[in-house]
Write a protein that holds these residues in place. Structure first.
Motif, PDB file in Angstrom:
ATOM      1  N   TYR A  37       2.005  -4.936  -6.749  1.00 47.10           N
ATOM      2  CA  TYR A  37       1.060  -4.299  -7.670  1.00 47.10           C
ATOM      3  C   TYR A  37      -0.382  -4.686  -7.321  1.00 47.10           C
ATOM      4  CZ  TYR A  37      -1.120  -3.161 -12.182  1.00 47.10           C
ATOM      5  OH  TYR A  37      -1.936  -2.665 -13.164  1.00 47.10           O
ATOM      6  N   ASN A  38      -0.605  -5.966  -7.112  1.00 47.67           N
ATOM      7  CA  ASN A  38      -1.962  -6.452  -6.847  1.00 47.67           C
ATOM      8  C   ASN A  38      -2.562  -5.864  -5.576  1.00 47.67           C
ATOM      9  OD1 ASN A  38      -1.716  -8.004  -9.099  1.00 47.67           O
ATOM     10  ND2 ASN A  38      -1.827  -9.968  -8.078  1.00 47.67           N
ATOM     11  N   HIS A  39      -1.701  -5.441  -4.668  1.00 48.31           N
ATOM     12  CA  HIS A  39      -2.204  -4.932  -3.384  1.00 48.31           C
ATOM     13  C   HIS A  39      -1.791  -3.477  -3.141  1.00 48.31           C
ATOM     14  CE1 HIS A  39      -3.643  -8.884  -2.613  1.00 48.31           C
ATOM     15  NE2 HIS A  39      -2.466  -9.368  -2.916  1.00 48.31           N
ATOM     16  N   ALA A  40      -1.541  -2.780  -4.232  1.00 45.90           N
ATOM     17  CA  ALA A  40      -1.149  -1.366  -4.144  1.00 45.90           C
ATOM     18  C   ALA A  40      -2.281  -0.512  -3.570  1.00 45.90           C
ATOM     19  CB  ALA A  40      -0.765  -0.858  -5.531  1.00 45.90           C
ATOM     20  N   ALA A  41      -1.941   0.720  -3.230  1.00 45.89           N
ATOM     21  CA  ALA A  41      -2.904   1.626  -2.588  1.00 45.89           C
ATOM     22  C   ALA A  41      -4.189   1.787  -3.395  1.00 45.89           C
ATOM     23  CB  ALA A  41      -2.252   2.984  -2.364  1.00 45.89           C
ATOM     24  N   ASP A  42      -4.080   1.812  -4.731  1.00 46.07           N
ATOM     25  CA  ASP A  42      -5.269   2.027  -5.546  1.00 46.07           C
ATOM     26  C   ASP A  42      -5.761   0.735  -6.211  1.00 46.07           C
ATOM     27  OD1 ASP A  42      -3.028   1.839  -7.156  1.00 46.07           O
ATOM     28  OD2 ASP A  42      -3.698   3.328  -8.601  1.00 46.07           O
TER      29      ASP A  42
ATOM     30  N   GLN B  13      -7.583  -4.602  -3.721  1.00 47.50           N
ATOM     31  CA  GLN B  13      -7.363  -5.133  -2.379  1.00 47.50           C
ATOM     32  C   GLN B  13      -6.117  -4.547  -1.757  1.00 47.50           C
ATOM     33  OE1 GLN B  13      -6.882  -9.155  -3.970  1.00 47.50           O
ATOM     34  NE2 GLN B  13      -8.714  -9.688  -2.849  1.00 47.50           N
ATOM     35  N   PRO B  14      -6.161  -3.277  -1.388  1.00 45.93           N
ATOM     36  CA  PRO B  14      -4.965  -2.651  -0.838  1.00 45.93           C
ATOM     37  C   PRO B  14      -4.431  -3.401   0.382  1.00 45.93           C
ATOM     38  CG  PRO B  14      -6.846  -1.137  -0.814  1.00 45.93           C
ATOM     39  CD  PRO B  14      -7.306  -2.392  -1.431  1.00 45.93           C
ATOM     40  N   ALA B  15      -3.236  -3.942   0.225  1.00 41.65           N
ATOM     41  CA  ALA B  15      -2.481  -4.540   1.325  1.00 41.65           C
ATOM     42  C   ALA B  15      -3.190  -5.605   2.140  1.00 41.65           C
ATOM     43  CB  ALA B  15      -1.965  -3.460   2.266  1.00 41.65           C
ATOM     44  N   THR B  16      -4.345  -6.121   1.653  1.00 40.28           N
ATOM     45  CA  THR B  16      -5.060  -7.093   2.480  1.00 40.28           C
ATOM     46  C   THR B  16      -4.250  -8.349   2.728  1.00 40.28           C
ATOM     47  OG1 THR B  16      -6.165  -7.827   0.493  1.00 40.28           O
ATOM     48  CG2 THR B  16      -7.438  -6.413   1.979  1.00 40.28           C
ATOM     49  N   CYS B  17      -3.323  -8.632   1.828  1.00 42.69           N
ATOM     50  CA  CYS B  17      -2.538  -9.853   2.023  1.00 42.69           C
ATOM     51  C   CYS B  17      -1.095  -9.519   2.377  1.00 42.69           C
ATOM     52  CB  CYS B  17      -2.555 -10.705   0.768  1.00 42.69           C
ATOM     53  SG  CYS B  17      -4.205 -10.947   0.134  1.00 42.69           S
ATOM     54  N   GLY B  18      -0.806  -8.280   2.621  1.00 41.33           N
ATOM     55  CA  GLY B  18       0.565  -7.895   2.934  1.00 41.33           C
ATOM     56  C   GLY B  18       0.863  -8.162   4.380  1.00 41.33           C
TER      57      GLY B  18
ATOM     58  N   MET C  65       0.794  -1.228   0.000  1.00 43.10           N
ATOM     59  CA  MET C  65       0.000   0.000   0.000  1.00 43.10           C
ATOM     60  C   MET C  65       0.828   1.281   0.000  1.00 43.10           C
ATOM     61  SD  MET C  65      -3.228  -0.053   2.486  1.00 43.10           S
ATOM     62  CE  MET C  65      -3.643   1.663   2.610  1.00 43.10           C
ATOM     63  N   SER C  66       2.137   1.158   0.143  1.00 45.93           N
ATOM     64  CA  SER C  66       2.981   2.355   0.163  1.00 45.93           C
ATOM     65  C   SER C  66       2.983   3.080  -1.179  1.00 45.93           C
ATOM     66  CB  SER C  66       4.428   1.989   0.516  1.00 45.93           C
ATOM     67  OG  SER C  66       4.499   1.305   1.737  1.00 45.93           O
ATOM     68  N   LYS C  67       2.612   2.364  -2.223  1.00 51.19           N
ATOM     69  CA  LYS C  67       2.631   2.978  -3.560  1.00 51.19           C
ATOM     70  C   LYS C  67       1.379   2.601  -4.342  1.00 51.19           C
ATOM     71  CE  LYS C  67       7.659   3.160  -3.940  1.00 51.19           C
ATOM     72  NZ  LYS C  67       7.772   4.619  -3.754  1.00 51.19           N
ATOM     73  N   THR C  68       1.158   3.334  -5.436  1.00 49.82           N
ATOM     74  CA  THR C  68       0.057   2.984  -6.341  1.00 49.82           C
ATOM     75  C   THR C  68       0.561   1.938  -7.336  1.00 49.82           C
ATOM     76  OG1 THR C  68       0.669   4.687  -7.926  1.00 49.82           O
ATOM     77  CG2 THR C  68      -0.879   5.327  -6.198  1.00 49.82           C
ATOM     78  N   MET C  69      -0.350   1.382  -8.083  1.00 48.30           N
ATOM     79  CA  MET C  69       0.029   0.371  -9.086  1.00 48.30           C
ATOM     80  C   MET C  69       1.044   0.953 -10.073  1.00 48.30           C
ATOM     81  SD  MET C  69      -3.585  -1.611  -9.757  1.00 48.30           S
ATOM     82  CE  MET C  69      -4.669  -0.214  -9.950  1.00 48.30           C
ATOM     83  N   ALA C  70       0.782   2.171 -10.545  1.00 48.46           N
ATOM     84  CA  ALA C  70       1.690   2.810 -11.509  1.00 48.46           C
ATOM     85  C   ALA C  70       3.063   3.056 -10.882  1.00 48.46           C
ATOM     86  CB  ALA C  70       1.089   4.119 -12.001  1.00 48.46           C
ATOM     87  N   GLN C  71       3.056   3.441  -9.625  1.00 45.07           N
ATOM     88  CA  GLN C  71       4.337   3.693  -8.951  1.00 45.07           C
ATOM     89  C   GLN C  71       5.155   2.412  -8.790  1.00 45.07           C
ATOM     90  OE1 GLN C  71       2.737   5.688  -5.478  1.00 45.07           O
ATOM     91  NE2 GLN C  71       3.638   7.643  -6.086  1.00 45.07           N
ATOM     92  N   TRP C  72       4.485   1.328  -8.501  1.00 43.85           N
ATOM     93  CA  TRP C  72       5.220   0.059  -8.394  1.00 43.85           C
ATOM     94  C   TRP C  72       5.813  -0.335  -9.728  1.00 43.85           C
ATOM     95  CZ3 TRP C  72       7.279  -1.159  -4.222  1.00 43.85           C
ATOM     96  CH2 TRP C  72       6.620  -1.102  -2.996  1.00 43.85           C
ATOM     97  N   ASP C  73       5.016  -0.199 -10.794  1.00 39.98           N
ATOM     98  CA  ASP C  73       5.531  -0.548 -12.121  1.00 39.98           C
ATOM     99  C   ASP C  73       6.752   0.305 -12.469  1.00 39.98           C
ATOM    100  OD1 ASP C  73       3.855  -2.612 -12.584  1.00 39.98           O
ATOM    101  OD2 ASP C  73       2.514  -1.565 -13.952  1.00 39.98           O
TER     102      ASP C  73
END
Ligand code: HEC
Length: 106
Positions: free
Chosen positions: A93-98, A101-106, A54-62
């Motif tokens: 990416y799958n659990h990014a902020a946007d 499922q933000p961080a549900t499995c982190g 959740m620290s980043k958005t999907m685009a930010q992770w990419d």
């Protein structure tokens, strides 16, 4: 009855965590690899600081995996196989902020 609901919902969670539409990476493996290779430096008291999907958005992770490639400590990414990095990227990416499922499995 309550127990039953609990079992059903945790089962649904477990399924949704592993059945996300992936783009080549295996998020389940990625989660494991993340814990193994990243957590040591990325917890609250460690040098890299706390970091969750959740620290980043999907685009930010990419962007981080494609361009930055862990510039702070390049040797970390260099020491991992491409497939392992892809798995980790997919998990984050799958659990990014946007994500759905933000961080549900982190
Ligand atoms: C040897 C220790 C170490 C390991 C292992 C490590 N990191 Fe880091 N990481 C750092 C340090 C140090 C920084 C820089 C922190 C700063 O700038 O304050 C950093 C920065 C980052 C950043 C940028 C943070 C930001 O605010 O944008 C990300 C994202 C990141 N690491 C992800 C990862 C991932 C994913 C892994 C596992 C593949 C990993 N790191 C493994 C030490 C580590």
């Amino acid at each position: 009855m309550k127990t039953h609901t609990l079992i059903v919902s945790s089962l649904a969670l477990a399924i949704s965590c592993s059945a996300i539409a992936v783009e080549g990476g295996n998020p389940k493996k990625g989660k494991h690899l993340y814990k193994k290779h990243c957590k040591a430096c990325h917890s609250q008291s460690a040098q890299g600081g706390e970091l969750t999907p959740m620290s980043k958005t999907m685009a930010q992770w990419d962007r981080f995996f494609q361009r930055n490639k862990h510039k702070a400590k390049p040797e970390v990414f260099q020491g991992l196989a491409d497939k392992a990095l892809l798995d980790i990227q997919q998990f984050l990416y799958n659990h990014a902020a946007d994500s759905d499922q933000p961080a549900t499995c982190g």
